[in-house]
Scaffold this active site. Structure first.
Site, PDB file in Angstrom:
ATOM      1  N   GLY A  16      43.716  46.986  37.676  1.00  7.22           N
ATOM      2  CA  GLY A  16      44.512  46.349  36.629  1.00  7.22           C
ATOM      3  C   GLY A  16      45.519  45.329  37.137  1.00  7.22           C
ATOM      4  O   GLY A  16      46.512  45.045  36.463  1.00  7.22           O
ATOM      5  N   SER A  17      45.260  44.727  38.314  1.00  2.00           N
ATOM      6  CA  SER A  17      46.252  43.767  38.820  1.00  2.00           C
ATOM      7  C   SER A  17      46.338  42.528  37.917  1.00  2.00           C
ATOM      8  O   SER A  17      47.413  41.945  37.769  1.00  2.00           O
ATOM      9  CB  SER A  17      45.953  43.379  40.274  1.00  2.00           C
ATOM     10  N   ASN A  18      45.215  42.138  37.292  1.00  2.00           N
ATOM     11  CA  ASN A  18      45.284  41.010  36.360  1.00  2.00           C
ATOM     12  C   ASN A  18      46.075  41.381  35.102  1.00  2.00           C
ATOM     13  O   ASN A  18      46.866  40.580  34.594  1.00  2.00           O
ATOM     14  CB  ASN A  18      43.872  40.541  35.974  1.00  2.00           C
ATOM     15  N   ASN A 111      37.540  36.257  29.294  1.00  2.00           N
ATOM     16  CA  ASN A 111      37.213  37.076  30.468  1.00  2.00           C
ATOM     17  C   ASN A 111      37.623  36.304  31.714  1.00  2.00           C
ATOM     18  O   ASN A 111      37.600  35.069  31.714  1.00  2.00           O
ATOM     19  CB  ASN A 111      35.706  37.342  30.520  1.00  2.00           C
ATOM     20  N   HIS A 113      36.540  35.795  35.678  1.00  2.00           N
ATOM     21  CA  HIS A 113      35.421  36.034  36.590  1.00  2.00           C
ATOM     22  C   HIS A 113      35.818  35.527  37.974  1.00  2.00           C
ATOM     23  O   HIS A 113      36.359  34.419  38.098  1.00  2.00           O
ATOM     24  CB  HIS A 113      34.175  35.298  36.079  1.00  2.00           C
ATOM     25  N   ASP A 154      28.962  36.009  31.121  1.00  2.00           N
ATOM     26  CA  ASP A 154      29.587  34.896  31.856  1.00  2.00           C
ATOM     27  C   ASP A 154      29.127  33.508  31.408  1.00  2.00           C
ATOM     28  O   ASP A 154      29.144  32.560  32.200  1.00  2.00           O
ATOM     29  CB  ASP A 154      29.337  35.048  33.378  1.00  2.00           C
ATOM     30  N   GLU A 183      43.637  34.467  40.809  1.00  2.00           N
ATOM     31  CA  GLU A 183      43.449  34.958  39.436  1.00  2.00           C
ATOM     32  C   GLU A 183      44.793  35.269  38.774  1.00  2.00           C
ATOM     33  O   GLU A 183      44.979  35.040  37.576  1.00  2.00           O
ATOM     34  CB  GLU A 183      42.596  36.233  39.439  1.00  2.00           C
TER      35      GLU A 183
HETATM   36  C1  GAR Z   1      38.959  40.827  39.430  1.00  2.00           C
HETATM   37  O1  GAR Z   1      38.654  40.149  40.615  1.00  2.00           O
HETATM   38  C2  GAR Z   1      38.114  40.273  38.300  1.00  2.00           C
HETATM   39  O2  GAR Z   1      37.882  38.904  38.365  1.00  2.00           O
HETATM   40  C3  GAR Z   1      36.829  41.034  38.514  1.00  2.00           C
HETATM   41  O3  GAR Z   1      37.230  42.337  38.873  1.00  2.00           O
HETATM   42  C4  GAR Z   1      38.517  42.279  39.513  1.00  2.00           C
HETATM   43  C5  GAR Z   1      39.447  43.203  38.775  1.00  2.00           C
HETATM   44  O4  GAR Z   1      40.654  43.361  39.439  1.00  2.00           O
HETATM   45  N1  GAR Z   1      36.028  40.999  37.330  1.00  2.00           N
HETATM   46  C6  GAR Z   1      34.697  40.936  37.342  1.00  2.00           C
HETATM   47  O5  GAR Z   1      34.035  40.897  38.361  1.00  2.00           O
HETATM   48  C7  GAR Z   1      34.070  40.913  35.967  1.00  2.00           C
HETATM   49  N2  GAR Z   1      32.791  40.267  36.014  1.00  2.00           N
HETATM   50  P1  GAR Z   1      41.926  43.971  38.709  1.00  2.00           P
HETATM   51  O6  GAR Z   1      41.494  45.280  38.047  1.00  2.00           O
HETATM   52  O7  GAR Z   1      42.886  44.233  39.831  1.00  2.00           O
HETATM   53  O8  GAR Z   1      42.421  42.985  37.707  1.00  2.00           O
END
Ligand code: GAR
Length: 200
Positions: A16-18, A111, A113, A154, A183
């Site tokens: 969940g860092s995003n 989303n 990516h 995507d 990101e």
């Molecule tokens: C992120 O790098 C995101 O872009 C990727 O998963 C990671 C989640 O990190 N998403 C995908 O690959 C979806 N196709 P987070 O949980 O720390 O945000």
């Protein structure tokens, strides 16, 4: 033109860092929005923990809890409607969102990516699989893409992209860390862009 703060749901599956970067951006920038709901296919993950700690409602929902896929999709839509959600942000959500849910949020679901779409997207291209593919292809740069979600993996219209270099000696892990940092700047910028588009 919305007259209330834009009500956001985030869909997550992992750390969940995003989600955290969006949450902080809303707290720090003048973004007229609030996160009301964290929805996950996992009952316990960093994102769900962060939501609970910050007073954000959580929903753990998976297909297995329902007798049909249609019921699962309808329940997801209902959770979003009950919370009067305006926009949905997929932030590390590792499941395909049911078409019925996508259809309920036209141009209101984003989303992120971890690559420069349209390259390195599609079914099976997520997380570390993406970074391995980028390195195997000998790319000189990678990055992240925020795009609108449609019924195809995507493939929705790109809203914003940000590039990072691929460096000599990069491993999938070192590249993933560089892309993830990018990101964290990109998703709040993309949200700001969407909010501006909605209010113009
Ligand atoms: C992120 O790098 C995101 O872009 C990727 O998963 C990671 C989640 O990190 N998403 C995908 O690959 C979806 N196709 P987070 O949980 O720390 O945000």
């Amino acid at each position: 033109m919305t007259t209330h703060k834009t009500r956001i749901a985030v869909f997550c599956s992992g750390g969940g860092s995003n989600f955290k970067s969006i949450y902080r951006a809303i707290a720090e920038k003048p973004l007229d929005a609030e996160i009301l709901l964290c929805l996950s296919n996992r009952s316990q993950c960093g994102a769900m923990e962060f939501a609970s700690q910050n007073g954000i409602a959580t929903v753990h929902i998976t297909e297995k809890q329902f007798s049909s896929f249609e019921e699962f999709a309808a329940a997801m839509v209902q959770y979003l409607k009950d919370a009067q959600i305006d926009i949905v942000l997929l932030a590390g959500y590792m499941r395909k969102v049911p078409d019925a849910v996508v259809a309920a949020f036209p141009d209101k679901m984003l989303n992120i990516h971890p690559a420069l779409l349209p390259k390195f997207g599609g079914e099976g291209m997520y997380g570390m699989f993406v970074h391995r593919a980028v390195l195997e292809a000998g790319e000189k740069e990678s990055g992240a893409t925020v795009h609108f979600v449609n019924e195809e993996y995507d493939k929705g219209k790109i809203l914003l992209q940000k590039r990072v270099p691929v460096l000599p000696g990069d491993t999938p892990e070192s590249l993933a860390a560089r892309v993830l940092e990018c990101e964290h700047a990109l998703y709040p910028d993309a949200l700001e862009k969407l909010l501006t588009m909605q209010n113009s």
